[in-house]
Design a protein around this motif. Structure first.
Motif, mmCIF file in Angstrom:
data_model
loop_
_atom_site.group_PDB
_atom_site.id
_atom_site.type_symbol
_atom_site.label_atom_id
_atom_site.label_comp_id
_atom_site.label_asym_id
_atom_site.label_seq_id
_atom_site.Cartn_x
_atom_site.Cartn_y
_atom_site.Cartn_z
ATOM 1 N N PRO A 199 -42.864 99.894 -10.848
ATOM 2 C CA PRO A 199 -43.614 101.145 -10.899
ATOM 3 C C PRO A 199 -42.987 102.126 -11.888
ATOM 4 O O PRO A 199 -41.773 102.132 -12.100
ATOM 5 N N THR A 237 -41.420 105.379 -13.295
ATOM 6 C CA THR A 237 -40.588 106.464 -12.756
ATOM 7 C C THR A 237 -40.120 107.303 -13.926
ATOM 8 O O THR A 237 -40.298 106.930 -15.080
ATOM 9 N N THR A 267 -43.529 96.934 -5.798
ATOM 10 C CA THR A 267 -43.535 98.127 -4.955
ATOM 11 C C THR A 267 -42.356 99.050 -5.226
ATOM 12 O O THR A 267 -42.320 100.160 -4.706
ATOM 13 N N GLY A 268 -41.387 98.585 -5.988
ATOM 14 C CA GLY A 268 -40.202 99.388 -6.266
ATOM 15 C C GLY A 268 -39.093 99.192 -5.254
ATOM 16 O O GLY A 268 -38.037 99.825 -5.345
#
Length: 190
Positions: free
Chosen positions: A46, A48, A154-155
């Motif tokens: 994801p 960031t 999903t990180g």
């Protein structure tokens, strides 16, 4: 004017001269069915605000990078520019040609078999940016690969986290991945 002869009719017709629409037997009306392409086994981390070394994880089906790129490149996020270079790091990969054609585009290939650390694939869009993928070896157990891919997506798992049985990833300096100011990809949150 006869609309059937010009092809402007909307329904199927039979026996009309000059019409190229659906005609004749049910076999003539069937469209060829093509199997869907295999799904690239890829997870992108994801976005960031923190710079990272690895952008995602890829689990190829084989060590033949030239063949695997035909699945991988079309599966990359739509906002990534067209990839022009691919560098395969690690001893996993079979020897490569220097150029290959993927979806009508020439990709320059390079293999660095003696690089320490886990296998990675560096994808470059000339003048626009670079994206690094951690490569799970094809022989990775499916349960482990699925868990890692899901965790990265999903990180929950960093893309460069060591695999079971591996030591820690070698340390290297973080680098900025910002696109040049004014470039459409400059706003990408990395």
């Amino acid at each position: 004017m006869n609309p059937t002869a010009t092809g402007s009719t909307t329904g199927p017709t039979t026996g009309t001269a000059g019409y190229t629409g659906i005609t004749g037997s049910p076999a003539a009306r069937r469209q060829p069915h093509h199997a869907p392409p295999p799904v690239a086994r890829l997870a992108i981390a994801p976005a960031t605000g923190v710079a990272r070394r690895t952008d995602g994880v890829w689990w190829p089906r084989s060590a033949d990078l030239e063949a695997e790129l035909t699945e991988l490149l079309p599966a990359l996020p739509f906002d990534w520019p067209r990839i022009t270079h691919a560098t395969a790091n690690g001893a996993l990969w079979t020897p490569l040609p220097t150029l290959t054609l993927v979806a009508g585009h020439v990709i320059r290939l390079r293999r660095l078999p003696d690089r320490p650390g886990p296998p990675t694939l560096c994808l470059v869009a000339a003048g626009l940016g670079r994206w690094d993928l951690r490569v799970l070896p094809p022989r990775t157990a499916e349960s482990d690969a699925v868990r890692i891919l899901a965790g990265v997506a999903t990180g929950a798992i960093p893309a460069d986290a060591p695999l079971p049985g591996e030591g820690p990833a070698p340390r290297r300096r973080e680098r900025s991945r910002a696109a040049p100011p004014g470039h459409p990809h400059a706003v990408r949150n990395r």
